[in-house]
Design an enzyme around this catalytic site. Sequence first.
Site, PDB file in Angstrom:
ATOM      1  N   LEU A   1       2.392  -1.971   4.450  1.00 27.49           N
ATOM      2  CA  LEU A   1       2.033  -0.568   4.429  1.00 27.49           C
ATOM      3  C   LEU A   1       3.299   0.276   4.377  1.00 27.49           C
ATOM      4  O   LEU A   1       4.202   0.104   5.189  1.00 27.49           O
ATOM      5  CB  LEU A   1       1.309  -0.281   5.741  1.00 27.49           C
ATOM      6  CG  LEU A   1       0.592   1.026   5.889  1.00 27.49           C
ATOM      7  CD1 LEU A   1      -0.631   1.026   4.991  1.00 27.49           C
ATOM      8  CD2 LEU A   1       0.172   1.192   7.345  1.00 27.49           C
ATOM      9  N   CYS A   2       3.375   1.217   3.439  1.00 25.34           N
ATOM     10  CA  CYS A   2       4.518   2.134   3.436  1.00 25.34           C
ATOM     11  C   CYS A   2       4.295   3.143   4.568  1.00 25.34           C
ATOM     12  O   CYS A   2       3.404   3.986   4.506  1.00 25.34           O
ATOM     13  CB  CYS A   2       4.646   2.871   2.106  1.00 25.34           C
ATOM     14  SG  CYS A   2       5.932   4.151   2.172  1.00 25.34           S
ATOM     15  N   ILE A   3       5.103   3.060   5.608  1.00 27.06           N
ATOM     16  CA  ILE A   3       4.876   3.859   6.815  1.00 27.06           C
ATOM     17  C   ILE A   3       5.080   5.368   6.558  1.00 27.06           C
ATOM     18  O   ILE A   3       4.375   6.205   7.133  1.00 27.06           O
ATOM     19  CB  ILE A   3       5.734   3.344   8.008  1.00 27.06           C
ATOM     20  CG1 ILE A   3       5.398   4.092   9.296  1.00 27.06           C
ATOM     21  CG2 ILE A   3       7.194   3.393   7.702  1.00 27.06           C
ATOM     22  CD1 ILE A   3       3.987   3.841   9.829  1.00 27.06           C
TER      23      ILE A   3
ATOM     24  N   PHE B   1       0.843  -1.197   0.000  1.00 28.84           N
ATOM     25  CA  PHE B   1       0.000   0.000   0.000  1.00 28.84           C
ATOM     26  C   PHE B   1       0.876   1.244   0.000  1.00 28.84           C
ATOM     27  O   PHE B   1       1.748   1.408   0.865  1.00 28.84           O
ATOM     28  CB  PHE B   1      -0.924   0.004   1.225  1.00 28.84           C
ATOM     29  CG  PHE B   1      -1.919  -1.120   1.229  1.00 28.84           C
ATOM     30  CD1 PHE B   1      -3.198  -0.927   0.729  1.00 28.84           C
ATOM     31  CD2 PHE B   1      -1.572  -2.386   1.701  1.00 28.84           C
ATOM     32  CE1 PHE B   1      -4.125  -1.957   0.709  1.00 28.84           C
ATOM     33  CE2 PHE B   1      -2.490  -3.427   1.682  1.00 28.84           C
ATOM     34  CZ  PHE B   1      -3.768  -3.217   1.186  1.00 28.84           C
TER      35      PHE B   1
END
Lengths: 97, 97, 120, 120, 123, 123
Positions: free
Chosen positions: C77-79, C39
Amino acid sequence: MTTLHIIRQSAYTTTDFEQCIQSLCMNDIIVFIDDGCYNLQHNLISTIDNSKKIQLNVMKKHALARGIIIDESIINPIEMTALVALTFSNDRVITWQ
Amino acid sequence: MTTLHIIRQSAYTTTDFEQCIQSLCMNDIIVFIDDGCYNLQHNLISTIDNSKKIQLNVMKKHALARGIIIDESIINPIEMTALVALTFSNDRVITWQ
Amino acid sequence: MNKLVVVITTPPFSNLSVTAINYIETALKLGVELVGVFFYQDGVLHANANAYIASDEFQAIEQWQKLKQKYDLALHLCITAAEKRGMTAESKNSIDELFIVSGLGELVELTSKTERMVQF
Amino acid sequence: MNKLVVVITTPPFSNLSVTAINYIETALKLGVELVGVFFYQDGVLHANANAYIASDEFQAIEQWQKLKQKYDLALHLCITAAEKRGMTAESKNSIDELFIVSGLGELVELTSKTERMVQF
Amino acid sequence: MAETIENSLAIINSKAPYSNTAGKDALDIALIFGSFEQAISLFFQGDGVWQLIPAQDGASIFVNDYLKTFAAFEFYDIEGVYVCQKSLQDRNLNEDFHIKGVQLLKQTDFAKKLAEHPHILRF
Amino acid sequence: MAETIENSLAIINSKAPYSNTAGKDALDIALIFGSFEQAISLFFQGDGVWQLIPAQDGASIFVNDYLKTFAAFEFYDIEGVYVCQKSLQDRNLNEDFHIKGVQLLKQTDFAKKLAEHPHILRF
């Protein structure tokens, strides 16, 4: 009774500017800001009905930041204070974004 | 070596489909899904080079939900299982969104 | 076996997420090996645990949960993208536990392992 | 005096917010009466107190703060749009205190009081 | 040119109904204005015209179909519902809508009708 | 047709640089791939070509100018930087870029070069 049209997007990516052109009335004002500045060389500009006497402006700072050269014989470069003034010297504002 | 092109946006609003057409190679596959289904009647379709033998498909469910009639003589209606199959029967996928 | 990575860059509020989830579910049913879902950009909003979506609208997060109960699913998830949008893995946890906090390095890893990559 | 309402529907991550804030600041300097600013759609993300924007990038929220210190500024947030994006006015407060939690009814109110409305 | 309707709001709908929230967000504004008896008109232009065409079935793709609410426009005192004829023609669409009372306007009339409103938002 | 570069990623840049985060988001991916020595190429098409033109000054409008980082492409082992000639022509732009090593491709060559990559993302 005139409308200020603010164009914020490139006509090479979206059709907003095209829809704006279809919605122009006599003596309306156009201001290109943000990515709208990319439209200065777009051939849609030549499709604007001359008889409507539409005045074309561009936010100078936004165009220069994008490396776009302003041909002042066609487009009037303005500052933000002028955009605010145009907000009230016209009767309404449509932002095409 | 073919590419599956997934078109998700209306060409009446954005120029993504136009850019897709410029990026087609021989025997590539196009699938219209989501708002891409609105392109079925767009005249850009007729600009696709016939000699490239591009196969046109549309996600049937997405078109029907949008009230769009599918002309099966031009466009092949498919289901989601077919889209997954096309993902692997072609060599790569580009999503134009 | 066919290996697949899905990259999701569009937000969960619209019908675009229905399509993405439907595609993934169909692939899993057909026996495709889903190496992972990544994401990015507005796609990270899929993982927002605090998002309130009206009950009569599509609940993307519930659908991810259902899929995860049925299949072995890695949702990365790309933080950085998440933090930009006010989500955080720290004290005020706002990332749903279905999702794995990752970075773009994970996308490199996923790319190296997959046969196909599809963006939604 | 000239009365103005600004409706912000675009997110704070891009240069679009610089333009919007610059426009508002210029209007205030020129003596325009700003009846209010209304944040809707992705515009509500302007009020996200938890958003982390890299320090070398434009900090929209700081600019709103500066403006509010100098001028009497009503920043209204559509709470429904905010909640959809994971922001909440409740326990895990994620709405910056500069902003007033409002609803679309406030937009009706603002419209009835203003001479001009501009969308950014 | 016609008189301006005092303080009225016009909303231009420019997006197709399902792949983003624009149409629903615009509708929410329209219904609130209607219920507060504040004058509001809806304009459909570009891909916005798809919001009006018949035989759509959002439920089949899990959309909570807000288009059905359009039928309530008359109860909410929505001033006018206008559609751009050129936008329909560009899309090979018939002048056939899923609600009553839609006024079809030629390009110049569409622009003029829009200009009767002092406030305009576009979604 | 040329061989596929194993597992390489192509990114198509389709947006102008400042009004959204697409260009920066794509750059972040490119730099990570480069630093992990995973093959990556950048393609500029449509309004994406504006990311390459000279004499831009993002700082003047408070953009943290990520375009300056493009100069580091060679250090990051970016495989190739390709620009669509037609997109330049459509915008009356010269073949003049703010970084070195940009390869200008005609439409068919652009499509073929893209097809040498097994994975493609578009921003």
